[in-house]
Design a protein around this motif. Structure first.
Motif, mmCIF file in Angstrom:
data_model
loop_
_atom_site.group_PDB
_atom_site.id
_atom_site.type_symbol
_atom_site.label_atom_id
_atom_site.label_comp_id
_atom_site.label_asym_id
_atom_site.label_seq_id
_atom_site.Cartn_x
_atom_site.Cartn_y
_atom_site.Cartn_z
ATOM 1 N N TRP A 260 14.127 -55.651 -14.716
ATOM 2 C CA TRP A 260 14.529 -54.249 -14.902
ATOM 3 C C TRP A 260 13.603 -53.278 -14.193
ATOM 4 O O TRP A 260 13.992 -52.169 -13.843
ATOM 5 C CB TRP A 260 14.637 -53.913 -16.401
ATOM 6 C CG TRP A 260 13.317 -53.991 -17.127
ATOM 7 C CD1 TRP A 260 12.808 -55.072 -17.767
ATOM 8 C CD2 TRP A 260 12.337 -52.959 -17.243
ATOM 9 N NE1 TRP A 260 11.583 -54.799 -18.275
ATOM 10 C CE2 TRP A 260 11.263 -53.493 -17.985
ATOM 11 C CE3 TRP A 260 12.267 -51.632 -16.812
ATOM 12 C CZ2 TRP A 260 10.129 -52.758 -18.278
ATOM 13 C CZ3 TRP A 260 11.128 -50.894 -17.122
ATOM 14 C CH2 TRP A 260 10.078 -51.460 -17.844
ATOM 15 N N ARG A 261 12.331 -53.718 -13.916
ATOM 16 C CA ARG A 261 11.390 -52.790 -13.265
ATOM 17 C C ARG A 261 11.838 -52.478 -11.829
ATOM 18 O O ARG A 261 11.831 -51.334 -11.395
ATOM 19 C CB ARG A 261 9.978 -53.383 -13.260
ATOM 20 C CG ARG A 261 9.308 -53.224 -14.623
ATOM 21 C CD ARG A 261 8.074 -54.031 -14.709
ATOM 22 N NE ARG A 261 8.392 -55.466 -14.547
ATOM 23 C CZ ARG A 261 7.519 -56.438 -14.740
ATOM 24 N NH1 ARG A 261 6.282 -56.171 -15.052
ATOM 25 N NH2 ARG A 261 7.868 -57.689 -14.594
ATOM 26 N N ILE A 262 12.271 -53.556 -11.114
ATOM 27 C CA ILE A 262 12.749 -53.348 -9.731
ATOM 28 C C ILE A 262 14.005 -52.476 -9.761
ATOM 29 O O ILE A 262 14.164 -51.537 -8.969
ATOM 30 C CB ILE A 262 13.051 -54.711 -9.052
ATOM 31 C CG1 ILE A 262 11.790 -55.571 -9.041
ATOM 32 C CG2 ILE A 262 13.581 -54.512 -7.636
ATOM 33 C CD1 ILE A 262 12.001 -56.985 -8.551
ATOM 34 N N THR A 263 14.914 -52.817 -10.717
ATOM 35 C CA THR A 263 16.157 -52.053 -10.826
ATOM 36 C C THR A 263 15.848 -50.585 -11.100
ATOM 37 O O THR A 263 16.435 -49.686 -10.485
ATOM 38 C CB THR A 263 17.037 -52.634 -11.955
ATOM 39 O OG1 THR A 263 17.064 -54.035 -11.822
ATOM 40 C CG2 THR A 263 18.443 -52.079 -11.904
ATOM 41 N N ALA A 264 14.920 -50.343 -12.048
ATOM 42 C CA ALA A 264 14.587 -48.960 -12.412
ATOM 43 C C ALA A 264 13.979 -48.226 -11.211
ATOM 44 O O ALA A 264 14.344 -47.076 -10.933
ATOM 45 C CB ALA A 264 13.609 -48.971 -13.590
ATOM 46 N N ALA A 265 13.076 -48.912 -10.495
ATOM 47 C CA ALA A 265 12.443 -48.284 -9.330
ATOM 48 C C ALA A 265 13.488 -47.942 -8.271
ATOM 49 O O ALA A 265 13.501 -46.817 -7.737
ATOM 50 C CB ALA A 265 11.394 -49.230 -8.746
ATOM 51 N N ALA A 266 14.402 -48.910 -8.012
ATOM 52 C CA ALA A 266 15.471 -48.673 -7.023
ATOM 53 C C ALA A 266 16.345 -47.512 -7.483
ATOM 54 O O ALA A 266 16.727 -46.650 -6.675
ATOM 55 C CB ALA A 266 16.304 -49.933 -6.848
ATOM 56 N N GLY A 267 16.623 -47.464 -8.793
ATOM 57 C CA GLY A 267 17.454 -46.396 -9.364
ATOM 58 C C GLY A 267 16.828 -45.028 -9.142
ATOM 59 O O GLY A 267 17.500 -44.078 -8.724
ATOM 60 N N VAL A 268 15.522 -44.937 -9.415
ATOM 61 C CA VAL A 268 14.824 -43.656 -9.266
ATOM 62 C C VAL A 268 14.847 -43.204 -7.803
ATOM 63 O O VAL A 268 15.174 -42.043 -7.497
ATOM 64 C CB VAL A 268 13.358 -43.776 -9.786
ATOM 65 C CG1 VAL A 268 12.547 -42.539 -9.426
ATOM 66 C CG2 VAL A 268 13.355 -43.997 -11.290
ATOM 67 N N ILE B 18 27.947 -42.616 -9.927
ATOM 68 C CA ILE B 18 28.695 -43.665 -10.647
ATOM 69 C C ILE B 18 28.648 -44.977 -9.846
ATOM 70 O O ILE B 18 28.405 -46.057 -10.389
ATOM 71 C CB ILE B 18 30.162 -43.230 -10.895
ATOM 72 C CG1 ILE B 18 30.179 -42.067 -11.899
ATOM 73 C CG2 ILE B 18 31.010 -44.385 -11.415
ATOM 74 C CD1 ILE B 18 31.509 -41.377 -12.046
ATOM 75 N N LEU B 19 28.851 -44.858 -8.527
ATOM 76 C CA LEU B 19 28.799 -46.062 -7.676
ATOM 77 C C LEU B 19 27.413 -46.692 -7.725
ATOM 78 O O LEU B 19 27.271 -47.919 -7.789
ATOM 79 C CB LEU B 19 29.151 -45.703 -6.229
ATOM 80 C CG LEU B 19 30.605 -45.371 -5.934
ATOM 81 C CD1 LEU B 19 30.787 -45.101 -4.442
ATOM 82 C CD2 LEU B 19 31.534 -46.508 -6.349
ATOM 83 N N LEU B 20 26.383 -45.838 -7.729
ATOM 84 C CA LEU B 20 25.009 -46.348 -7.772
ATOM 85 C C LEU B 20 24.741 -47.105 -9.069
ATOM 86 O O LEU B 20 24.140 -48.184 -9.061
ATOM 87 C CB LEU B 20 24.008 -45.187 -7.656
ATOM 88 C CG LEU B 20 23.788 -44.629 -6.248
ATOM 89 C CD1 LEU B 20 22.748 -43.518 -6.277
ATOM 90 C CD2 LEU B 20 23.315 -45.734 -5.314
ATOM 91 N N LEU C 242 16.941 -44.034 -5.405
ATOM 92 C CA LEU C 242 18.294 -43.657 -4.983
ATOM 93 C C LEU C 242 18.711 -42.315 -5.594
ATOM 94 O O LEU C 242 19.356 -41.489 -4.935
ATOM 95 C CB LEU C 242 19.294 -44.757 -5.363
ATOM 96 C CG LEU C 242 19.123 -46.067 -4.575
ATOM 97 C CD1 LEU C 242 19.949 -47.187 -5.185
ATOM 98 C CD2 LEU C 242 19.542 -45.855 -3.124
ATOM 99 N N LEU C 243 18.301 -42.092 -6.866
ATOM 100 C CA LEU C 243 18.630 -40.828 -7.541
ATOM 101 C C LEU C 243 18.003 -39.651 -6.789
ATOM 102 O O LEU C 243 18.665 -38.623 -6.553
ATOM 103 C CB LEU C 243 18.131 -40.867 -8.990
ATOM 104 C CG LEU C 243 18.458 -39.636 -9.835
ATOM 105 C CD1 LEU C 243 19.964 -39.522 -10.049
ATOM 106 C CD2 LEU C 243 17.755 -39.695 -11.183
ATOM 107 N N ILE C 244 16.733 -39.831 -6.411
ATOM 108 C CA ILE C 244 16.055 -38.774 -5.644
ATOM 109 C C ILE C 244 16.800 -38.534 -4.326
ATOM 110 O O ILE C 244 17.028 -37.390 -3.920
ATOM 111 C CB ILE C 244 14.567 -39.155 -5.384
ATOM 112 C CG1 ILE C 244 13.823 -39.175 -6.713
ATOM 113 C CG2 ILE C 244 13.906 -38.188 -4.409
ATOM 114 C CD1 ILE C 244 12.448 -39.798 -6.663
#
Lengths: 287, 314
Positions: free
Chosen positions: A208-216, A192-194, A218-220
């Motif tokens: 959004w591409r950078i955000t999505a990459a950072a999201g992936v 949730i914090l992420l 961090l999720l991993i």
């Protein structure tokens, strides 16, 4: 900073704000003192001191609500921003002025134990410890109020928001005992914090591409931590919440124990909110 | 001296100031003229360091406002559109607070405050709360605030807005007086005000400077040539033949005058040529005396409307 401090301190006593704060604080503190010590003939001042925290919650918003909201409403913030005072100087000047009014009020309440000391034995270590704790706790409350007065649009909303925030920090220990402790809940909490962090990042970066990459990535990272070191996630929500528990660190002061870690905590907590206030003003200049 | 290079300010997707550049020399009195929302206040707020530009740079006396904001702010006195007054103070207390903020040294502070209050005419109200002062006096207290610290540059945003005619004249005279020792930048949407006190006018519309010149030259430079209007006691044919002999005329128009046997002639002559003597002599020699002669200057109102209208049409 000195100029803003002087101006702000003057304003407290040229407007009803300072008098209302001191009047309300001293009236309620005096009531507690009269009822718990004078009427009952007791020299146990610690119970009165314990009740004073509750008064903080009620009166600190009066002290901080006008700090920035009034400047914005009267458009006098332009005078401060166009003068050769730095933004940090403005924030610190206002904060220390509020802390000074608070300190003066606190010093006046020292008359109560002084009066009692003529009629009985007092635990001065405990009293001094509590007062020092009050000073740091009150300063942290004032730092929160200073930040909220910069965020809020009107004095009323600043007062209500500050009261809510202080109340939340007061009951946070109570809330802690109800939050889930399992590693899974810790992992969900991090997620949730992420998501919140990434949403903020997306607003700034607008890609959004950078955000999505950072999201992936961090999720991993979260999945690996959950799989490999589950025990580190145990009770994470509770631990995180306890960072904001201002009153729990106060308990040691009220026992007459002066702990450096608690002092450092309060100072850094105040500094953090003052930094946020300064950043917000700076952001407003750029936006 | 103020140097502005390619200054741009965006509020979200709105472009408030669009890539403007200008230089203001020391001792000049400059007027920013433009409709409401043209970007005048935004430029002023950037120059005074209250807000930051999205792009471009502004230098005051050679110092970039972003590099050393504190030094720049010491050189500027700013009166925003709404005077930033602490209404719970008296003017004297307020000016003393401003002295603190601007870092004015304590020696002679009292005397300096007295002198400024006298200059703006607020000495007799100096012990009343600002809250109880009229709009005119509040504006004067705001102006006094800008003058504290004796800054080289005064930036005044709509200094006469909301004042009565007597007060407007008072503030204008004061600005003209200040212009003798300071660089003054003032903004207004009242044209006569700019014409009365400014040596140079910058017309701003939609965040761009669309014209910059001396008020009296704006018309000539923008619309070309010397323009002259005469009324002569002559028949149309006589006037035609006299005018055709004149040199340096770009074009002209003849129409019947209001009185019997008179004509009105409009001349548009070369920019660098004064045709008044030639016209007078030509009509005198032809035995058709001039009854009236006056140069045609577009008023600042006409120029302003013309320029801002053409912007709208664009």
């Amino acid at each position: 900073m000195r100029a803003v401090y002087k101006k702000e301190l003057k304003t407290y006593f040229l407007t009803p704000g300072g008098y209302i704060f001191m009047g309300a604080f001293l009236l309620i503190a005096g009531l507690f003192f009269t009822l718990q010590n004078l009427f009952s003939g007791s020299s146990d001042y610690s119970s009165v001191l314990g009740s004073l925290i509750l008064i903080f919650l009620l009166v600190v918003p009066i002290l901080t609500m006008r700090l920035f909201t009034e400047e914005k409403r009267q458009k006098t913030d332009i005078l401060l921003l166009s003068s050769p005072v730095s933004i940090q100087g403005i924030v610190l000047g206002k904060f220390f002025a509020a802390v000074t009014v608070f300190l003066i009020t606190l010093i006046i309440t020292m008359l109560f134990p002084l009066l009692l000391s003529f009629h009985g034995r007092m635990d001065w270590a405990q009293i001094w410890g509590t007062y020092i704790g009050f000073f740091f706790l009150g300063s942290a409350f004032i730092a929160i109020g200073t930040y909220i007065s910069e965020v809020a649009e009107s004095q009323t909303s600043a007062a209500i928001l500050t009261f809510s925030a202080l109340l939340a920090s007061w009951i946070i220990d109570y809330i802690r005992s109800f939050v889930p402790m399992s590693p899974l809940s810790g992992a969900i909490f991090i997620l949730i914090l992420l998501i919140a962090g990434l949403a903020l990042f997306q607003r700034k970066a607008e890609d959004w591409r950078i955000t999505a990459a950072a999201g992936v990535v961090l999720l991993i990272g979260v999945i690996i931590v959950y799989a490999a070191a589950q025990e580190s996630l145990y009770g994470l929500i509770s631990k995180s919440i306890s960072w904001f528990s201002l009153t729990s660190r106060f308990q040691r002061f009220s026992m007459g124990i002066l702990r450096l870690d608690a002092v450092v905590y309060y100072i850094s907590f105040s500094a953090f909110f003052l930094y946020l206030t300064g950043s917000r003003i700076e952001n407003r200049r750029w936006s | 001296m103020i140097e502005v290079e390619q200054l741009t300010k965006r509020y979200g997707r709105t472009l408030a100031v669009d890539d403007i550049s200008f230089t203001i020399e020391e001792g000049e009195v400059i007027g920013f003229l433009g409709p409401n929302g043209a970007g005048k206040s935004t430029v002023m707020n950037i120059l005074t360091g209250c807000i930051s530009a999205s792009a471009g740079r502004a230098k005051i006396n050679g110092i970039d406002i972003l590099e050393d904001p504190s030094a720049v702010k010491k050189m500027i006195g700013y009166l925003p559109e709404n005077p930033p007054l602490y209404v719970e103070m008296t003017p004297r207390e307020y000016l003393s607070t401003v002295c603190d903020l601007k870092g004015v040294s304590r020696d002679q502070r009292k005397m300096k405050i007295e002198r400024i209050m006298e200059k703006v005419g607020i000495t007799h109200v100096s012990r009343r709360l600002i809250r109880n002062l009229s709009k005119g006096y509040r504006q004067r207290v705001g102006l006094a605030q800008a003058m504290i610290g004796d800054p080289d540059i005064l930036i005044l945003d709509e200094p006469t807005v909301g004042l009565d005619p007597g007060q407007i004249i008072g503030i204008r005279n004061l600005i003209a007086d200040l212009g003798k020792k300071h660089t003054v930048v003032l903004s207004s949407h009242i044209l006569s005000e700019v014409q009365a006190v400014c040596q140079r006018v910058m017309i701003i519309s939609k965040g761009k400077i669309i014209a910059s010149d001396r008020p009296e030259d704006l018309s000539r430079h923008l619309f070309g040539g010397n323009r002259l209007f005469i009324t002569a006691a002559a028949a149309r044919e006589q006037a035609e033949s006299t005018v055709s002999k004149l040199t340096g005329i770009i074009d002209y128009k003849i129409e019947a005058g209001e009185e019997h046997d008179t004509v009105n002639v409009y001349f548009n002559a070369d920019d660098d040529r004064d045709i008044r003597r030639d016209v007078f002599n030509a009509f005198a020699e032809a035995g058709t005396p001039l009854l009236m002669m006056r140069p045609i200057d577009m008023s600042l109102e006409e120029i302003f409307l013309d320029l801002t209208r053409s912007e709208v049409e664009l």
